[in-house]
Design an enzyme around this catalytic site. Sequence first.
Site, PDB file in Angstrom:
ATOM      1  N   PRO A   1     -45.579 105.139  34.324  1.00  0.00           N
ATOM      2  CA  PRO A   1     -44.275 104.643  34.717  1.00  0.00           C
ATOM      3  C   PRO A   1     -43.264 105.759  34.729  1.00  0.00           C
ATOM      4  O   PRO A   1     -43.411 106.733  34.024  1.00  0.00           O
ATOM      5  CB  PRO A   1     -43.943 103.606  33.642  1.00  0.00           C
ATOM      6  CG  PRO A   1     -44.708 104.039  32.460  1.00  0.00           C
ATOM      7  CD  PRO A   1     -45.952 104.678  32.996  1.00  0.00           C
TER       8      PRO A   1
ATOM      9  N   CYS B   1     -52.710 102.957  23.628  1.00  0.00           N
ATOM     10  CA  CYS B   1     -51.699 101.891  23.527  1.00  0.00           C
ATOM     11  C   CYS B   1     -51.029 101.662  24.876  1.00  0.00           C
ATOM     12  O   CYS B   1     -50.887 100.528  25.334  1.00  0.00           O
ATOM     13  CB  CYS B   1     -50.638 102.251  22.493  1.00  0.00           C
ATOM     14  SG  CYS B   1     -51.253 102.406  20.824  1.00  0.00           S
ATOM     15  N   TYR B   2     -50.633 102.746  25.496  1.00  0.00           N
ATOM     16  CA  TYR B   2     -49.962 102.665  26.788  1.00  0.00           C
ATOM     17  C   TYR B   2     -50.856 101.993  27.830  1.00  0.00           C
ATOM     18  O   TYR B   2     -50.444 101.074  28.543  1.00  0.00           O
ATOM     19  CB  TYR B   2     -49.572 104.071  27.245  1.00  0.00           C
ATOM     20  CG  TYR B   2     -49.037 104.132  28.645  1.00  0.00           C
ATOM     21  CD1 TYR B   2     -47.693 103.863  28.903  1.00  0.00           C
ATOM     22  CD2 TYR B   2     -49.866 104.454  29.718  1.00  0.00           C
ATOM     23  CE1 TYR B   2     -47.198 103.906  30.197  1.00  0.00           C
ATOM     24  CE2 TYR B   2     -49.381 104.497  31.010  1.00  0.00           C
ATOM     25  CZ  TYR B   2     -48.052 104.221  31.242  1.00  0.00           C
ATOM     26  OH  TYR B   2     -47.567 104.263  32.522  1.00  0.00           O
ATOM     27  N   GLY B   3     -52.110 102.456  27.919  1.00  0.00           N
ATOM     28  CA  GLY B   3     -53.037 101.897  28.899  1.00  0.00           C
ATOM     29  C   GLY B   3     -53.291 100.423  28.681  1.00  0.00           C
ATOM     30  O   GLY B   3     -53.391  99.650  29.641  1.00  0.00           O
TER      31      GLY B   3
END
Length: 339
Positions: free
Chosen positions: A19, A200-202
Amino acid sequence: MRFVLLSLCLISSVSGFAPPSLLSPAATRPSLSATATSRSTTALSMSNGGVVITGSAGGVGFAYAGEFMDRGYDVVICDVKDCSAAAKALTDRHPNGKVYHTKCDVSDAKSVDQLAQFAKKNLGTVNYWINNAGVNGGRRDLRDVPISQVEMVVKVNLLGTLLCTKAAMEIMGEQAGVTGHIFNTVGSGVKGGGTPGYACYGATKRGLPQLTESLVKELDEGVQGYPKKETPGKIQVHSLSPGMVFTKLLLDDSTPELRKFPFGVLAAQPEEVAADLVPKILATTNNGGSVEFLTTDRILTKFFERFVLQKKSEYIDDDGNVIKTPGAQYDELGVRSLY
């Protein structure tokens, strides 16, 4: 043949890598301090419509705002940090639209509700709501990520998107005769591939297509066993994929190898991404639409230019360092200041 195989293998993993905008964590929940920057603070805008963009004090969220304003839209920008400088820069550069700014912690329900009320008051009608705010939590082994960081990534990226989407749907449902569009920003991991260093992001980004698909069916078909909800205003929910954008989120904890490839080949500046995506956003008319910057054609073209034509990157040198434009300001990570 090697080039083609390499291209096909990488397309699914790089599309929507990250992002665009960083919503910086705060030590404590910020109180919402709403301040409007506009040429008129008393009358609602006679514009082409209203747009809300979260995480827009910088990065591609800031660039989105400018593109919408150039097209005559009024925009609410918000971030966990103060947006007054960003709002001033937008007002000075994009006189065709008005900008209103406020603080918002998207992971906090009360703060999101205040954002929604602020948007209704200042925009009158919200035609587009861009869920752009996101954090990556740093690139490291999950075992080395503090619990507080895990919680922050999940709250901002997933809970924040849920809270903002719900708030936007409530506003848009009340707007008789208006079709409101919500765009949820996807990123690396969205197609199910592994994201080592960004577990975590994925995981949070992987959940967003499911959310969007669920809402599309709820809006089009309703929920089995319950009466289908009918509202004065029409609501559509879509996916937005800005790809790799040269922001703090992308460059934080990066290595020279990552900066050379894939960043040096596929990443773009916020202004370039926004200029490509905003017209696509405005052209989206079908519920569940998908708007992306790194299309297959664009990826193949970039690969051809780099690996066949041996074209050098405009932004990353042969040693993996950011190439700095004379006169521009950069932070310690090599992220260029937009204002």
